[in-house]
Design a protein around this motif. Structure first.
Motif, PDB file in Angstrom:
ATOM      1  N   SER A 121       0.836  -1.205   0.000  1.00 57.39           N
ATOM      2  CA  SER A 121       0.000   0.000   0.000  1.00 57.39           C
ATOM      3  C   SER A 121       0.874   1.258   0.000  1.00 57.39           C
ATOM      4  N   LEU A 122       0.400   2.282  -0.698  1.00 57.99           N
ATOM      5  CA  LEU A 122       1.130   3.555  -0.749  1.00 57.99           C
ATOM      6  C   LEU A 122       0.939   4.295   0.569  1.00 57.99           C
ATOM      7  N   LEU A 123       2.052   4.626   1.228  1.00 55.44           N
ATOM      8  CA  LEU A 123       2.003   5.310   2.519  1.00 55.44           C
ATOM      9  C   LEU A 123       2.251   6.803   2.394  1.00 55.44           C
ATOM     10  N   ARG A 124       3.086   7.190   1.411  1.00 59.69           N
ATOM     11  CA  ARG A 124       3.475   8.603   1.331  1.00 59.69           C
ATOM     12  C   ARG A 124       3.856   8.939  -0.106  1.00 59.69           C
ATOM     13  N   ALA A 125       3.352  10.069  -0.580  1.00 57.98           N
ATOM     14  CA  ALA A 125       3.742  10.595  -1.884  1.00 57.98           C
ATOM     15  C   ALA A 125       3.821  12.115  -1.751  1.00 57.98           C
ATOM     16  N   ALA A 126       4.993  12.614  -1.416  1.00 52.68           N
ATOM     17  CA  ALA A 126       5.173  14.034  -1.101  1.00 52.68           C
ATOM     18  C   ALA A 126       4.835  14.930  -2.293  1.00 52.68           C
ATOM     19  N   ARG A 127       4.217  16.040  -1.969  1.00 54.12           N
ATOM     20  CA  ARG A 127       3.967  17.121  -2.938  1.00 54.12           C
ATOM     21  C   ARG A 127       3.052  16.712  -4.099  1.00 54.12           C
ATOM     22  N   MET A 128       2.243  15.738  -3.888  1.00 54.34           N
ATOM     23  CA  MET A 128       1.299  15.328  -4.931  1.00 54.34           C
ATOM     24  C   MET A 128       0.011  16.138  -4.797  1.00 54.34           C
ATOM     25  N   ASP A 129      -0.085  17.275  -5.555  1.00 50.13           N
ATOM     26  CA  ASP A 129      -1.279  18.119  -5.495  1.00 50.13           C
ATOM     27  C   ASP A 129      -2.181  17.920  -6.701  1.00 50.13           C
ATOM     28  N   ASN A 130      -1.946  16.859  -7.450  1.00 55.64           N
ATOM     29  CA  ASN A 130      -2.799  16.509  -8.587  1.00 55.64           C
ATOM     30  C   ASN A 130      -4.191  16.151  -8.071  1.00 55.64           C
ATOM     31  N   ALA A 131      -5.208  16.822  -8.582  1.00 59.31           N
ATOM     32  CA  ALA A 131      -6.578  16.602  -8.083  1.00 59.31           C
ATOM     33  C   ALA A 131      -7.059  15.183  -8.332  1.00 59.31           C
ATOM     34  N   GLY A 132      -6.490  14.507  -9.315  1.00 62.17           N
ATOM     35  CA  GLY A 132      -6.909  13.141  -9.621  1.00 62.17           C
ATOM     36  C   GLY A 132      -6.126  12.078  -8.877  1.00 62.17           C
ATOM     37  N   PHE A 133      -5.178  12.493  -8.037  1.00 62.94           N
ATOM     38  CA  PHE A 133      -4.345  11.532  -7.312  1.00 62.94           C
ATOM     39  C   PHE A 133      -5.139  10.871  -6.186  1.00 62.94           C
ATOM     40  N   ASP A 134      -5.088   9.536  -6.135  1.00 64.40           N
ATOM     41  CA  ASP A 134      -5.759   8.771  -5.082  1.00 64.40           C
ATOM     42  C   ASP A 134      -4.783   7.716  -4.581  1.00 64.40           C
ATOM     43  N   ALA A 135      -4.295   7.884  -3.363  1.00 67.29           N
ATOM     44  CA  ALA A 135      -3.281   6.974  -2.818  1.00 67.29           C
ATOM     45  C   ALA A 135      -3.768   5.526  -2.800  1.00 67.29           C
ATOM     46  N   LYS A 136      -5.060   5.315  -2.561  1.00 69.80           N
ATOM     47  CA  LYS A 136      -5.583   3.952  -2.473  1.00 69.80           C
ATOM     48  C   LYS A 136      -5.497   3.212  -3.814  1.00 69.80           C
ATOM     49  N   SER A 137      -5.490   3.953  -4.901  1.00 69.83           N
ATOM     50  CA  SER A 137      -5.426   3.326  -6.225  1.00 69.83           C
ATOM     51  C   SER A 137      -3.986   3.103  -6.674  1.00 69.83           C
ATOM     52  N   CYS A 138      -3.030   3.467  -5.837  1.00 67.35           N
ATOM     53  CA  CYS A 138      -1.616   3.377  -6.204  1.00 67.35           C
ATOM     54  C   CYS A 138      -0.887   2.282  -5.430  1.00 67.35           C
ATOM     55  N   LYS A 139      -1.605   1.250  -5.020  1.00 69.97           N
ATOM     56  CA  LYS A 139      -0.977   0.126  -4.347  1.00 69.97           C
ATOM     57  C   LYS A 139      -0.150  -0.674  -5.345  1.00 69.97           C
ATOM     58  N   LEU A 140       0.950  -1.245  -4.875  1.00 70.09           N
ATOM     59  CA  LEU A 140       1.770  -2.083  -5.750  1.00 70.09           C
ATOM     60  C   LEU A 140       0.975  -3.311  -6.178  1.00 70.09           C
ATOM     61  N   HIS A 141       1.180  -3.704  -7.419  1.00 68.84           N
ATOM     62  CA  HIS A 141       0.477  -4.897  -7.913  1.00 68.84           C
ATOM     63  C   HIS A 141       0.970  -6.125  -7.158  1.00 68.84           C
ATOM     64  N   GLY A 142       0.021  -6.980  -6.781  1.00 67.16           N
ATOM     65  CA  GLY A 142       0.355  -8.244  -6.128  1.00 67.16           C
ATOM     66  C   GLY A 142       0.061  -9.419  -7.045  1.00 67.16           C
ATOM     67  N   PHE A 143       0.902 -10.442  -6.996  1.00 67.28           N
ATOM     68  CA  PHE A 143       0.768 -11.608  -7.868  1.00 67.28           C
ATOM     69  C   PHE A 143       0.232 -12.814  -7.099  1.00 67.28           C
ATOM     70  N   ASN A 144      -0.340 -13.747  -7.849  1.00 67.83           N
ATOM     71  CA  ASN A 144      -0.779 -15.013  -7.264  1.00 67.83           C
ATOM     72  C   ASN A 144       0.384 -15.677  -6.549  1.00 67.83           C
ATOM     73  N   THR A 145       0.182 -16.009  -5.280  1.00 63.21           N
ATOM     74  CA  THR A 145       1.251 -16.580  -4.465  1.00 63.21           C
ATOM     75  C   THR A 145       0.755 -17.840  -3.774  1.00 63.21           C
ATOM     76  N   VAL A 146       1.589 -18.875  -3.781  1.00 67.25           N
ATOM     77  CA  VAL A 146       1.264 -20.134  -3.107  1.00 67.25           C
ATOM     78  C   VAL A 146       2.484 -20.604  -2.325  1.00 67.25           C
ATOM     79  N   ILE A 147       2.239 -21.088  -1.115  1.00 75.49           N
ATOM     80  CA  ILE A 147       3.283 -21.725  -0.309  1.00 75.49           C
ATOM     81  C   ILE A 147       2.993 -23.219  -0.277  1.00 75.49           C
ATOM     82  N   TRP A 148       3.971 -24.011  -0.669  1.00 77.90           N
ATOM     83  CA  TRP A 148       3.808 -25.473  -0.706  1.00 77.90           C
ATOM     84  C   TRP A 148       5.095 -26.119  -0.214  1.00 77.90           C
ATOM     85  N   ASN A 149       4.985 -26.879   0.867  1.00 81.66           N
ATOM     86  CA  ASN A 149       6.134 -27.598   1.427  1.00 81.66           C
ATOM     87  C   ASN A 149       7.334 -26.689   1.700  1.00 81.66           C
TER      88      ASN A 149
END
Length: 378
Positions: A121-149
């Motif tokens: 998740s995005l915690l900080r983006a300094a000086r971002m005054d863009n009206a369309g900026f939404d921190a919640k939409s800027c999370k890093l992409h996560g991939f399918n993950t499996v733990i096996w043995n």
């Protein structure tokens, strides 16, 4: 001139041969750059790839980075103890966020100081005054993950079939060894000048053991005692049995049978993992294809509890380093010869010696059936 379509047609023909008349693939299967590009976009991209062991990152914030084809990845343990695989790409301008391995409280971009939590998740983006900026939409992409043995797997395809569909029948071969209880003692990486499929096939056949490894492996796992074991939709295996009277190599998990203690069970989870499971020792090779002629190979060694003392572990690391050197030398020499016009398909040995290679080809052909058709002019 051989085309991608030609290679795929040859694969289909090889896979359709009678089980008692198996053949190898010709050299172009392992050397053609256009075919490798096709693999990356199809068979490889849709597969489950092993990246490492869970105890490489035991604490929250522990991470390591991996390059898987065009995708730079961060493998990280979060604050909740869960392991996640995140895109190593800042959501601002695409800068990588981390390299190597280590421990962080947050991932901070070195370009504009955007900061991300260990869950992406995005915690900080300094000086971002863009009206369309939404921190919640800027999370890093996560991939399918499996733990096996105790292994960590990723799939780059969000719509991929579940991992368990590929390996369910393999559990019966391995469960008594308790591989998820093994502890990591060694990690090493290096670049090999060979095709990824050559290493899969080499590791998974016992035919070469006594010839290529006369001092390192022949005494414990001679070619003559190799026996093919379980196979399924996404894996193959064989048992490298020990000669009678050989010295014990550890007792392993409670409940192991005498037969299980007296062999190494080698398995491949397609497309890119090969491993050797013994009572007290687990060695896994993680193959990261770079080109038709080059791979990055990471290998780990894990041991069961306190079965092996420090001196014995050091000896095992030295032994496996030499085994890998011996295999690498042969495969790099073979890669050059596979470019010859005379590197044609040849006969495979019987099921116990090279039946695992046929399993690999059958798996590849089955994946190919679901891939896009290629223009015959390619």
């Amino acid at each position: 001139m051989t085309s991608v379509s030609d290679i795929r047609a040859h694969l289909k023909a090889i896979a359709s041969l009678p089980a008692d008349r198996p053949m190898t693939m010709p050299g172009t299967f392992y050397t053609d750059a256009a075919f490798f590009d096709w693999e990356k976009d199809t068979v490889l991209r849709h597969g489950w790839h092993v990246l490492g062991r869970t105890d490489e990152i035991p604490e929250p914030g522990d991470y390591f980075c991996v390059q898987l084809y065009n995708e730079p990845l961060i493998v990280v343990r979060g604050d909740d103890g869960e392991i996640r695989i995140l895109a190593n790409v800042c959501r601002h301008r695409g800068m990588p966020l981390a390299e190597g391995r280590g421990n962080v409280k947050r991932f901070v971009c070195s370009y504009h100081a955007w900061a991300y939590g260990r869950d992406g998740s995005l915690l900080r983006a300094a000086r971002m005054d863009n009206a369309g900026f939404d921190a919640k939409s800027c999370k890093l992409h996560g991939f399918n993950t499996v733990i096996w043995n105790g292994f960590i797997y990723v799939n780059l395809d969000a719509t991929a079939a579940p991992f368990t569909d590929e390996t369910a029948d393999l559990d019966g071969l391995l469960e008594n060894y308790a591989p998820d209880e093994f502890r990591l003692v060694h990690v090493e990486e290096g670049v090999w000048n060979t095709n990824w499929k050559c290493l899969v096939e080499n590791f998974m056949e016992g035919y070469h053991l006594s010839v290529v490894h006369p001092q390192t492996l022949h005494g414990y796992t001679p070619t003559g005692l190799a026996r093919k074991a379980a196979s399924g939709p996404g894996f193959t295996s064989y048992c490298a049995n020990y000669p009678d009277g050989i010295e014990s190599r550890g007792t392993g998990a409670p409940g192991l049978s005498a037969e299980e203690c007296h062999r190494s069970s080698l398995f491949a989870i397609f497309p890119t993992q090969v491993a050797s499971q013994a009572a007290s020792l687990l060695v896994s090779l993680y193959i990261f294809p770079l080109s038709a002629d080059q791979i990055n190979v990471k290998w780990t060694m894990s041991v069961y509890g306190d079965d092996l003392d420090a001196e014995t572990i050091a000896q095992r690391i030295e032994l496996w380093s030499e085994v890998n050197r011996e295999d690498r030398e042969k495969l790099e020499r073979m890669q050059v010869a596979l470019r010859s016009s005379h590197a044609e398909a040849g006969p495979l040995a019987g099921d116990d010696l090279e039946g695992t290679i046929r399993d690999f080809h059958l798996w590849f052909a089955a994946q190919d059936q679901h891939m896009p058709q290629v223009n015959a002019a390619e």
